[in-house]
Motif scaffolding. Sequence first.
Motif, PDB file in Angstrom:
ATOM      1  N   GLN A 145     -32.630 -15.334  18.180  1.00 48.57           N
ATOM      2  CA  GLN A 145     -32.292 -14.516  19.499  1.00 48.57           C
ATOM      3  C   GLN A 145     -30.964 -13.667  18.516  1.00 48.57           C
ATOM      4  O   GLN A 145     -30.602 -13.076  18.190  1.00 48.57           O
ATOM      5  CB  GLN A 145     -31.944 -15.000  20.696  1.00 48.57           C
ATOM      6  CG  GLN A 145     -33.300 -15.722  21.148  1.00 48.57           C
ATOM      7  CD  GLN A 145     -33.941 -14.570  21.992  1.00 48.57           C
ATOM      8  OE1 GLN A 145     -33.148 -14.055  22.645  1.00 48.57           O
ATOM      9  NE2 GLN A 145     -35.065 -14.033  22.237  1.00 48.57           N
TER      10      GLN A 145
ATOM     11  N   LEU B 189     -30.190 -10.104  17.924  1.00 54.07           N
ATOM     12  CA  LEU B 189     -28.954  -9.306  18.582  1.00 54.07           C
ATOM     13  C   LEU B 189     -28.040  -9.136  17.093  1.00 54.07           C
ATOM     14  O   LEU B 189     -27.427  -8.193  17.452  1.00 54.07           O
ATOM     15  CB  LEU B 189     -28.091 -10.320  18.832  1.00 54.07           C
ATOM     16  CG  LEU B 189     -28.933 -10.763  20.615  1.00 54.07           C
ATOM     17  CD1 LEU B 189     -28.121 -11.497  21.323  1.00 54.07           C
ATOM     18  CD2 LEU B 189     -28.788  -9.382  21.430  1.00 54.07           C
TER      19      LEU B 189
ATOM     20  N   GLY C 245     -35.402  -9.571  23.548  1.00 55.24           N
ATOM     21  CA  GLY C 245     -35.735 -10.787  22.902  1.00 55.24           C
ATOM     22  C   GLY C 245     -37.471 -11.493  22.342  1.00 55.24           C
ATOM     23  O   GLY C 245     -37.447 -12.386  21.507  1.00 55.24           O
TER      24      GLY C 245
ATOM     25  N   TYR D  26     -24.562 -12.943  27.503  1.00 55.95           N
ATOM     26  CA  TYR D  26     -25.823 -13.506  28.063  1.00 55.95           C
ATOM     27  C   TYR D  26     -26.455 -14.775  27.442  1.00 55.95           C
ATOM     28  O   TYR D  26     -27.127 -15.780  27.874  1.00 55.95           O
ATOM     29  CB  TYR D  26     -26.514 -12.397  28.944  1.00 55.95           C
ATOM     30  CG  TYR D  26     -27.808 -13.151  29.965  1.00 55.95           C
ATOM     31  CD1 TYR D  26     -28.197 -12.947  30.648  1.00 55.95           C
ATOM     32  CD2 TYR D  26     -28.735 -12.840  28.737  1.00 55.95           C
ATOM     33  CE1 TYR D  26     -29.049 -13.682  31.409  1.00 55.95           C
ATOM     34  CE2 TYR D  26     -30.322 -13.557  29.221  1.00 55.95           C
ATOM     35  CZ  TYR D  26     -30.646 -13.599  30.642  1.00 55.95           C
ATOM     36  OH  TYR D  26     -31.882 -14.098  31.394  1.00 55.95           O
ATOM     37  N   ALA D  27     -26.814 -14.582  25.786  1.00 54.88           N
ATOM     38  CA  ALA D  27     -28.332 -14.945  25.532  1.00 54.88           C
ATOM     39  C   ALA D  27     -26.946 -16.409  25.384  1.00 54.88           C
ATOM     40  O   ALA D  27     -26.944 -17.584  25.313  1.00 54.88           O
ATOM     41  CB  ALA D  27     -27.493 -15.111  24.152  1.00 54.88           C
TER      42      ALA D  27
ATOM     43  N   VAL E 226     -25.116  -8.471  26.074  1.00 61.05           N
ATOM     44  CA  VAL E 226     -26.805  -9.010  26.252  1.00 61.05           C
ATOM     45  C   VAL E 226     -26.436 -10.875  24.761  1.00 61.05           C
ATOM     46  O   VAL E 226     -26.787 -11.280  25.742  1.00 61.05           O
ATOM     47  CB  VAL E 226     -27.798  -8.324  25.573  1.00 61.05           C
ATOM     48  CG1 VAL E 226     -29.064  -9.098  24.677  1.00 61.05           C
ATOM     49  CG2 VAL E 226     -28.224  -7.234  26.006  1.00 61.05           C
ATOM     50  N   TRP E 227     -25.225 -10.312  24.270  1.00 65.25           N
ATOM     51  CA  TRP E 227     -25.043 -11.622  23.038  1.00 65.25           C
ATOM     52  C   TRP E 227     -23.864 -12.237  24.329  1.00 65.25           C
ATOM     53  O   TRP E 227     -24.539 -13.256  24.548  1.00 65.25           O
ATOM     54  CB  TRP E 227     -23.937 -10.825  22.484  1.00 65.25           C
ATOM     55  CG  TRP E 227     -23.044 -11.850  21.641  1.00 65.25           C
ATOM     56  CD1 TRP E 227     -24.089 -12.474  20.279  1.00 65.25           C
ATOM     57  CD2 TRP E 227     -22.353 -12.146  21.488  1.00 65.25           C
ATOM     58  NE1 TRP E 227     -23.196 -13.665  19.939  1.00 65.25           N
ATOM     59  CE2 TRP E 227     -21.595 -13.729  21.023  1.00 65.25           C
ATOM     60  CE3 TRP E 227     -20.810 -12.623  23.029  1.00 65.25           C
ATOM     61  CZ2 TRP E 227     -21.056 -14.168  20.316  1.00 65.25           C
ATOM     62  CZ3 TRP E 227     -20.118 -13.172  22.666  1.00 65.25           C
ATOM     63  CH2 TRP E 227     -19.299 -14.210  21.259  1.00 65.25           C
TER      64      TRP E 227
ATOM     65  N   VAL F 114     -25.439  -4.334  23.544  1.00 65.90           N
ATOM     66  CA  VAL F 114     -25.297  -5.947  22.551  1.00 65.90           C
ATOM     67  C   VAL F 114     -24.582  -6.163  23.023  1.00 65.90           C
ATOM     68  O   VAL F 114     -24.954  -7.577  23.485  1.00 65.90           O
ATOM     69  CB  VAL F 114     -25.761  -4.614  21.483  1.00 65.90           C
ATOM     70  CG1 VAL F 114     -26.304  -6.306  20.651  1.00 65.90           C
ATOM     71  CG2 VAL F 114     -27.010  -4.267  21.351  1.00 65.90           C
TER      72      VAL F 114
ATOM     73  N   VAL G  58     -33.569 -12.986  25.874  1.00 65.33           N
ATOM     74  CA  VAL G  58     -33.029 -11.776  26.359  1.00 65.33           C
ATOM     75  C   VAL G  58     -33.712 -10.726  26.725  1.00 65.33           C
ATOM     76  O   VAL G  58     -34.165  -9.992  26.421  1.00 65.33           O
ATOM     77  CB  VAL G  58     -31.577 -10.997  24.652  1.00 65.33           C
ATOM     78  CG1 VAL G  58     -30.783 -12.309  24.055  1.00 65.33           C
ATOM     79  CG2 VAL G  58     -32.470 -11.064  23.491  1.00 65.33           C
ATOM     80  N   PRO G  59     -32.688  -9.971  27.319  1.00 70.82           N
ATOM     81  CA  PRO G  59     -33.619  -8.412  27.947  1.00 70.82           C
ATOM     82  C   PRO G  59     -34.411  -7.126  26.828  1.00 70.82           C
ATOM     83  O   PRO G  59     -33.661  -7.207  25.972  1.00 70.82           O
ATOM     84  CB  PRO G  59     -32.374  -7.760  29.111  1.00 70.82           C
ATOM     85  CG  PRO G  59     -31.553  -8.313  29.139  1.00 70.82           C
ATOM     86  CD  PRO G  59     -31.585  -9.609  28.205  1.00 70.82           C
TER      87      PRO G  59
END
Length: 127
Positions: free
Chosen positions: A68, A72, A116, A99-100, A96-97, A93, A112-113
């Motif tokens: 992941q 990213l 992923g 979130y991860a 999303v980072w 991004v 990840v959306p």
Amino acid sequence: MQYHSTNKPKHNVISSSRNYPDISISNEVCGVTKAIAILSYATLFGWLIAMLLHDKYKSSFTVFHLRQSIGLIMTGALLALVPLIGWLMNLAVFFVWLYAVYHAVHGRQEVVPLLGDFYQKHLDFIK
């Protein structure tokens, strides 16, 4: 009167953490593998260090987060080459980072959306 020693006999204690670094009995992620997963999100240098540590402490959790995070990193780098629109998309991004990283800290494997599943499928050189 008898003398009783309060010293307990010493036994050779062998740490099993070196033999089983992956997952604990309660199915929670071990501290070392969680730290490696979190480290993998800390820039490309953090990812390289996490990859080196992964050789010693292999687990499916670290493999998941290594894939992941490098996905990213590559996505962010490619978007940075596109003026204006790519730079704005890098904000997505970044979220999303976050979130991860949140899920890595909590010991979860959440994809990840959007990309992923693609990262997990095509970045299979990380084993």
